[in-house]
Design an enzyme around this catalytic site. Structure first.
Site, PDB file in Angstrom:
ATOM      1  CG  LEU A 138      -1.864   1.157   1.429  1.00 30.48           C
ATOM      2  CD1 LEU A 138      -2.942   1.152   0.351  1.00 30.48           C
ATOM      3  CD2 LEU A 138      -2.539   1.099   2.816  1.00 30.48           C
ATOM      4  CD  GLU A 140       2.173   4.883  -4.406  1.00 22.27           C
ATOM      5  OE1 GLU A 140       2.407   6.076  -4.737  1.00 22.27           O
ATOM      6  OE2 GLU A 140       1.358   4.148  -4.987  1.00 22.27           O
ATOM      7  N   GLY A 144       2.209   7.388   3.129  1.00 24.80           N
ATOM      8  CA  GLY A 144       2.156   6.315   4.128  1.00 24.80           C
ATOM      9  C   GLY A 144       0.851   6.439   4.888  1.00 24.80           C
ATOM     10  CB  ILE A 170       6.606  -3.813   0.347  1.00 26.00           C
ATOM     11  CG1 ILE A 170       6.013  -2.541  -0.282  1.00 26.00           C
ATOM     12  CG2 ILE A 170       5.621  -4.987   0.268  1.00 26.00           C
ATOM     13  CD1 ILE A 170       4.863  -1.886   0.501  1.00 26.00           C
ATOM     14  CG  ASP A 253     -10.719  -1.917  10.350  1.00 28.44           C
ATOM     15  OD1 ASP A 253      -9.939  -1.051  10.782  1.00 28.44           O
ATOM     16  OD2 ASP A 253     -11.855  -1.662   9.901  1.00 28.44           O
ATOM     17  NE  ARG A 281      24.233  -7.189  38.609  1.00 29.37           N
ATOM     18  CZ  ARG A 281      25.509  -7.200  38.323  1.00 29.37           C
ATOM     19  NH1 ARG A 281      26.135  -8.348  38.055  1.00 29.37           N
ATOM     20  NH2 ARG A 281      26.207  -6.085  38.298  1.00 29.37           N
ATOM     21  N   GLY A 356      23.781  -2.120  32.850  1.00 24.74           N
ATOM     22  CA  GLY A 356      24.732  -2.117  31.722  1.00 24.74           C
ATOM     23  C   GLY A 356      24.568  -3.348  30.845  1.00 24.74           C
ATOM     24  CD  GLU A 379      -0.153  -4.720   9.604  1.00 29.56           C
ATOM     25  OE1 GLU A 379      -1.323  -4.804   9.981  1.00 29.56           O
ATOM     26  OE2 GLU A 379       0.545  -5.695   9.307  1.00 29.56           O
ATOM     27  CD  GLU A 383       2.201   9.507  16.192  1.00 30.75           C
ATOM     28  OE1 GLU A 383       2.324   8.564  15.392  1.00 30.75           O
ATOM     29  OE2 GLU A 383       3.012   9.718  17.109  1.00 30.75           O
TER      30      GLU A 383
HETATM   31  C1  FAD Z   1       9.749  -2.118   8.694  1.00 27.92           C
HETATM   32  C2  FAD Z   1       8.555  -1.586   7.963  1.00 27.92           C
HETATM   33  C3  FAD Z   1       7.676  -2.480   7.375  1.00 27.92           C
HETATM   34  C4  FAD Z   1       6.557  -2.006   6.683  1.00 27.92           C
HETATM   35  N1  FAD Z   1       5.735  -2.896   6.030  1.00 27.92           N
HETATM   36  C5  FAD Z   1       4.763  -2.412   5.202  1.00 27.92           C
HETATM   37  C6  FAD Z   1       4.024  -3.304   4.366  1.00 27.92           C
HETATM   38  O1  FAD Z   1       4.216  -4.525   4.390  1.00 27.92           O
HETATM   39  N2  FAD Z   1       3.107  -2.777   3.520  1.00 27.92           N
HETATM   40  C7  FAD Z   1       2.856  -1.423   3.439  1.00 27.92           C
HETATM   41  O2  FAD Z   1       2.023  -1.026   2.648  1.00 27.92           O
HETATM   42  N3  FAD Z   1       3.542  -0.554   4.245  1.00 27.92           N
HETATM   43  C8  FAD Z   1       4.485  -1.012   5.105  1.00 27.92           C
HETATM   44  N4  FAD Z   1       5.206  -0.148   5.902  1.00 27.92           N
HETATM   45  C9  FAD Z   1       4.902   1.282   5.837  1.00 27.92           C
HETATM   46  C10 FAD Z   1       4.274   1.824   7.112  1.00 27.92           C
HETATM   47  O3  FAD Z   1       2.971   1.339   7.246  1.00 27.92           O
HETATM   48  C11 FAD Z   1       4.360   3.360   7.034  1.00 27.92           C
HETATM   49  O4  FAD Z   1       5.733   3.704   7.171  1.00 27.92           O
HETATM   50  C12 FAD Z   1       3.523   4.036   8.101  1.00 27.92           C
HETATM   51  O5  FAD Z   1       2.155   3.856   7.834  1.00 27.92           O
HETATM   52  C13 FAD Z   1       3.799   5.537   8.212  1.00 27.92           C
HETATM   53  O6  FAD Z   1       3.830   6.156   6.963  1.00 27.92           O
HETATM   54  P1  FAD Z   1       5.067   7.121   6.602  1.00 27.92           P
HETATM   55  O7  FAD Z   1       6.316   6.379   6.870  1.00 27.92           O
HETATM   56  O8  FAD Z   1       4.852   7.657   5.231  1.00 27.92           O
HETATM   57  O9  FAD Z   1       4.969   8.304   7.647  1.00 27.92           O
HETATM   58  P2  FAD Z   1       4.100   9.655   7.475  1.00 27.92           P
HETATM   59  O10 FAD Z   1       2.722   9.325   7.045  1.00 27.92           O
HETATM   60  O11 FAD Z   1       4.878  10.619   6.652  1.00 27.92           O
HETATM   61  O12 FAD Z   1       4.045  10.163   8.972  1.00 27.92           O
HETATM   62  C14 FAD Z   1       5.141  10.845   9.597  1.00 27.92           C
HETATM   63  C15 FAD Z   1       4.715  11.205  11.022  1.00 27.92           C
HETATM   64  O13 FAD Z   1       3.576  12.088  10.997  1.00 27.92           O
HETATM   65  C16 FAD Z   1       2.489  11.518  11.714  1.00 27.92           C
HETATM   66  N5  FAD Z   1       1.252  11.844  11.025  1.00 27.92           N
HETATM   67  C17 FAD Z   1       0.942  11.666   9.719  1.00 27.92           C
HETATM   68  N6  FAD Z   1      -0.296  12.093   9.459  1.00 27.92           N
HETATM   69  C18 FAD Z   1      -0.809  12.549  10.626  1.00 27.92           C
HETATM   70  C19 FAD Z   1      -2.060  13.114  11.018  1.00 27.92           C
HETATM   71  N7  FAD Z   1      -3.064  13.261  10.159  1.00 27.92           N
HETATM   72  N8  FAD Z   1      -2.203  13.473  12.303  1.00 27.92           N
HETATM   73  C20 FAD Z   1      -1.216  13.289  13.212  1.00 27.92           C
HETATM   74  N9  FAD Z   1      -0.011  12.774  12.896  1.00 27.92           N
HETATM   75  C21 FAD Z   1       0.183  12.386  11.631  1.00 27.92           C
HETATM   76  C22 FAD Z   1       2.762  10.024  11.719  1.00 27.92           C
HETATM   77  O14 FAD Z   1       2.100   9.371  12.797  1.00 27.92           O
HETATM   78  C23 FAD Z   1       4.271  10.002  11.852  1.00 27.92           C
HETATM   79  O15 FAD Z   1       4.625  10.168  13.199  1.00 27.92           O
HETATM   80  C24 FAD Z   1       6.309  -0.611   6.613  1.00 27.92           C
HETATM   81  C25 FAD Z   1       7.183   0.290   7.257  1.00 27.92           C
HETATM   82  C26 FAD Z   1       8.303  -0.181   7.897  1.00 27.92           C
HETATM   83  C27 FAD Z   1       9.255   0.807   8.516  1.00 27.92           C
END
Ligand code: FAD
Length: 406
Positions: A138, A140, A144, A170, A253, A281, A356, A379, A383
């Site tokens: 999902l 990009e 996110g 992903i 969900d 310990r 430590g 997922e 926030e």
């Molecule tokens: C190890 C790993 C595995 C992953 N696996 C998958 C996968 O299998 N499939 C997939 O599709 N994705 C995957 N992801 C992506 C992941 O779901 C996203 O990184 C995540 O949803 C956050 O999106 P972002 O990184 O673009 O952060 P952003 O959306 O840019 O958010 C940056 C910060 O702003 C906050 N923020 C954003 N919008 C708001 C708002 N409206 N109000 C308040 N705060 C906000 C966020 O909480 C965050 O703290 C993976 C990510 C990682 C690191």
């Protein structure tokens, strides 16, 4: 008070456990596998950053992937609660390995919820046996949390769809045989212009561009996908055109509690380790667990785990009782939010209890702390979970008020 005595002794003999005896037996099998076969590999997986194919093979041999699927598709048909418990048991010893299960659930939910009988027949039995691993694509680079802002497109050409764009972060990139991919079939239609597709790993025009080095869950692959005129047969459309965004949210969900289970497992694993350490310990003439400040930390850690477990198991029981989709959204977000926040708090305290030694790699709690962090991010960040919970609270209140005036 003979009545009181009878009920008290009945309670003592039957401790609270929501699992049926058959489910408890399967839980115990997974627990034994986790302790005897997965735990000895955890530090090595973390250090090598290698995908644990040997443990995929173990789960295939032992039918562990089957816990996520109905009998019709070759699974055990033992329900969502047990699937969550299995993820928790594995995560107690190795978060990366627990993601084999949580990731498989995330990747197969689209098929379970919206697949045609033919699509299900083609893929679900192979998911249930573990022959096929899956991925859910999902996110990009530029979208996110705001997933509807995705740029990837899909256009129909005769009997095929042509996909163009990229996906980032992903899970299971490069090891999955099937990707559930979301793209815009109508870029001007917002949420309603998004559709879902099943993309096999050998589809022409599809490639895994790179894998990301990470803070934790080191053995799990996280990668960037490229779709350059990638062609998939039209029958690989999952659900109807324009239904993709709603499907993506329905999947989350139901999959987020898998991450909650992973988080809870990490938290409980860290609590158990810290407890053992605190028994042995000694400082100032006694085990550190007998110093009140350490005892209080342990008590808080255990209590938070148990509270998190209550939210998580409630979600599993709701699904197994057939709760409708609209009741799952808030319960799922609450389980993910609380379990992952508890995982971060508890693992940080576990490192503190080991002093430590907690900070060095010879002991597992620093790995658990690094692994815990991702559960607050993927997922849907916490926030976003808070926004979802508040939105559902307001929706419930509006529905209540409407019902009261009509
Ligand atoms: C190890 C790993 C595995 C992953 N696996 C998958 C996968 O299998 N499939 C997939 O599709 N994705 C995957 N992801 C992506 C992941 O779901 C996203 O990184 C995540 O949803 C956050 O999106 P972002 O990184 O673009 O952060 P952003 O959306 O840019 O958010 C940056 C910060 O702003 C906050 N923020 C954003 N919008 C708001 C708002 N409206 N109000 C308040 N705060 C906000 C966020 O909480 C965050 O703290 C993976 C990510 C990682 C690191």
């Amino acid at each position: 008070m003979p009545g009181r005595c009878r009920s008290a002794s009945r309670l003592r003999r039957v401790p609270w456990d929501p699992l049926t005896p058959e489910q408890a037996e399967l839980r115990d099998l997974v627990r034994t596998l986790a302790r005897e076969r997965v735990a000895p590999r955890a530090a090595e997986i973390d250090a090598s950053h290698e995908f644990p194919w040997d443990l995929v093979e173990l789960f295939r041999e032992q039918g562990v992937f089957g816990l996520l699927f109905d009998e019709e598709w070759g699974g055990t048909g033992t329900g969502t609660l047990l699937a969550l418990v299995a993820i928790e048991e594995v995560a107690k010893v190795c978060a990366t390995t627990s993601l084999l299960l949580a990731g498989q659930e995330l990747a197969s939910l689209g098929l379970k919820l919206a697949g045609t009988q033919e699509q299900k027949r083609r893929y679900l039995p192979r998911f249930a046996s573990g022959e096929l691993l899956g991925a859910y694509a999902l996110t990009e680079a530029g979208s996110g949390s705001d997933s509807a802002a995705m740029r990837m497109t899909a256009r129909r050409e005769g009997g095929e769809y042509v996909l163009d764009g990229g996906k980032r972060f992903i899970t299971n990139a490069g090891v999955a045989g099937l990707y559930t991919v979301f793209a815009k079939t109508d870029p001007d239609a917002g949420h309603d212009g998004i559709s879902a597709f099943l993309v096999e790993a050998d589809a022409p025009g599809f490639a895994v561009a790179r894998l990301e080095p990470k803070m934790g869950i080191a053995g799990s692959t996280t990668g960037e996908l490229v779709f350059d005129g990638c062609r998939v047969p039209a029958e690989n459309l999952l659900g109807a055109e324009g239904e993709g965004f709603r499907l993506a949210m329905r999947i989350l969900d139901r999959s987020r509690p898998g991450i909650a289970a992973q988080a809870l497992g990490i938290a409980q694993g860290a609590t158990d380790y810290a407890l053992e350490y605190a028994k042995h310990r000694e400082t100032m003439g006694k085990p550190i667990g007998q110093h009140q400040l350490i005892a209080a930390k342990l008590a808080d850690m255990e209590t938070k785990c148990e509270a998190a477990r209550g939210l998580l198991y409630r979600f599993g029981l709701m699904v197994d009782a057939g709760a409708p989709d609209e009741e799952l959204t808030k319960a799922s977000a609450m389980a993910k939010l609380y379990c992952s926040d508890v995982a971060m708090e508890v693992t940080t305290e576990a490192v503190q209890i080991l002093g430590g030694y907690g900070y060095i790699k010879e002991y597992p709690v620093e790995r658990m702390m690094r692994d815990a962090k991702i559960t607050q991010i993927y997922e849907g960040t916490n926030e976003i979970q808070r926004l979802v919970i508040a939105r559902e609270m307001l929706r419930e209140q509006r529905a209540f008020l409407l019902a009261a005036v009509t």
